[in-house]
Design an enzyme around this catalytic site. Structure first.
Site, short mmCIF file in Angstrom:
data_model
loop_
_atom_site.label_atom_id
_atom_site.label_comp_id
_atom_site.label_asym_id
_atom_site.label_seq_id
_atom_site.Cartn_x
_atom_site.Cartn_y
_atom_site.Cartn_z
N SER A 103 0.68 -1.07 -0.03
CA SER A 103 0.07 0.04 0.09
C SER A 103 0.81 1.17 -0.02
O SER A 103 1.64 1.22 -0.87
CB SER A 103 -1.00 0.02 1.29
OG SER A 103 -2.15 0.91 0.93
N ASP A 152 -9.30 -4.90 -5.63
CA ASP A 152 -8.77 -3.68 -4.97
C ASP A 152 -9.02 -2.40 -5.75
O ASP A 152 -8.79 -2.39 -7.13
CB ASP A 152 -7.19 -3.68 -4.90
CG ASP A 152 -6.56 -2.73 -4.30
OD1 ASP A 152 -7.12 -1.47 -3.86
OD2 ASP A 152 -5.13 -2.73 -3.73
N HIS A 205 -7.92 -4.94 -1.19
CA HIS A 205 -6.76 -4.12 -0.48
C HIS A 205 -6.43 -4.79 0.72
O HIS A 205 -7.26 -4.81 1.83
CB HIS A 205 -7.05 -2.74 -0.48
CG HIS A 205 -5.64 -1.91 -0.26
ND1 HIS A 205 -4.91 -1.64 -1.52
CD2 HIS A 205 -5.14 -1.25 0.70
CE1 HIS A 205 -3.85 -0.92 -1.06
NE2 HIS A 205 -4.13 -0.51 0.18
#
Length: 324
Positions: A161, A262, A292
């Site tokens: 991320s 995601d 995610h």
């Protein structure tokens, strides 16, 4: 939706945030404190006392005898605003990576926004790599685990991320740095956090995603980017141009990984295409489904991440040594 509330954030009058813990924190546990079932040991080492940064170092419980192992500098996720190396899912993920690769994993406690807006996190990442350089040169006076186990010629930057975004920006910044005996062999970007003003198809399709809904995504970027910048700033959207363009082609081999579920997956694919078009060796692994951060709460996805990273590192190491 209340984006602040969804992220467990309370804005304060001075511009700082009160962060309500979304996950428990766990301390480091070295040989004297780890449970009998622990697959790795860990300890915290100061990086820069002035900024409060430190590294949590993980080493496998079992290290192959007479063997030096890779060094993985790890950057956690959280939109540059949330979490810590001690946040339980990140801590457990680093333990698993250290044991299964096997490798020394150095997880960076970097400064968070908005108290410290970008590029503060990138600067902390570069400082961490330079600390590893100092350890490679320290000899008998260095950090004991690194002195005994680290293969400084086989180092990787890895992040998920926001941490994946940091891998890219730190990697480019380090291209012209003197790293001494440290050799960065590869960059590992897992579900990297990139943005942009124009919405992508996946962002629109998954606008109400439970993990990264659009309002929360937009809020995180507004808190992380320099004051007055929009999401097409190069920190958020490297595909829109910026100061790094002439350097991108010199980046090390990259693993770019993500999930089709995601909202950010389109940007991850665009990033992979951009760096590959400039001549970078890119390995892509986009998993059907998932979401995610799936590896933080789905054991099967956690296992898959470990296997992908292990395979990438081992193949990169083998290629590097065959060309020496």
């Amino acid at each position: 939706m209340d984006a602040y509330k969804s992220l467990g954030l309370v804005p304060n009058p001075d511009g700082s945030l009160t962060r309500r813990s979304l996950s428990p924190s766990v301390p480091a546990a070295d040989e004297t404190a780890a449970a009998d079932t622990a697959v790795a040991f860990s300890k915290d080492v100061p990086l820069n006392p002035a900024t409060g940064t430190f590294l949590r170092i993980y080493r496998p419980r079992v290290v192959p005898p007479n063997t030096k192992i890779p060094v993985v500098l790890h950057f956690h996720g959280g939109g540059f605003v949330l979490f810590s190396v001690s946040t339980m899912p990140f801590h457990e993920s680093c333990c698993s990576l250290a044991a299964k690769i096997p490798a020394l994993v150095l997880s960076l406690e970097y400064r968070l926004a908005p108290e410290h807006r970008l590029p503060a996190a990138y600067e902390d990442a570069v400082e961490a790599v330079m600390w590893v350089r100092s350890q490679a040169a320290a000899g008998v006076g260095g950090e004991p685990w690194l002195r005994e186990y680290a293969d400084f010629s086989d180092c990787y930057l890895m992040g998920s991320s926001a941490g994946g975004n940091m891998v890219y920006h730190a990697g480019v910044r380090l291209l012209d740095a003197d790293l001494g005996a440290v050799k960065i062999q590869g960059l590992i970007l897992n579900e990297a956090y990139f943005g942009g003003v124009k919405r992508t198809e996946s962002e629109l399709r998954l606008a109400e995603d439970k993990i990264v809904p659009l309002p929360a995504n937009d809020l995180l970027w507004s808190l992380a980017l320099p004051e007055g910048a929009d999401r097409d700033h190069e920190y958020s959207n490297p595909m829109a141009g910026g100061s790094y363009q002439e350097k991108i082609g010199r980046l090390q081999k990259c693993l770019v990984r993500g999930y089709s579920g995601d909202p950010l997956v389109d940007r991850q694919r665009m990033f992979a295409g951009m760096v590959e078009a400039r001549g970078v060796h890119v390995v892509t692994k986009f998993v059907d489904g998932g979401q995610h951060g799936a590896e933080l709460f789905d054991p099967s996805q956690a296992e898959a991440l470990c296997n992908d990273v292990k395979n990438f590192i081992h193949s990169t190491t083998s290629t590097s040594r065959s060309t020496m």
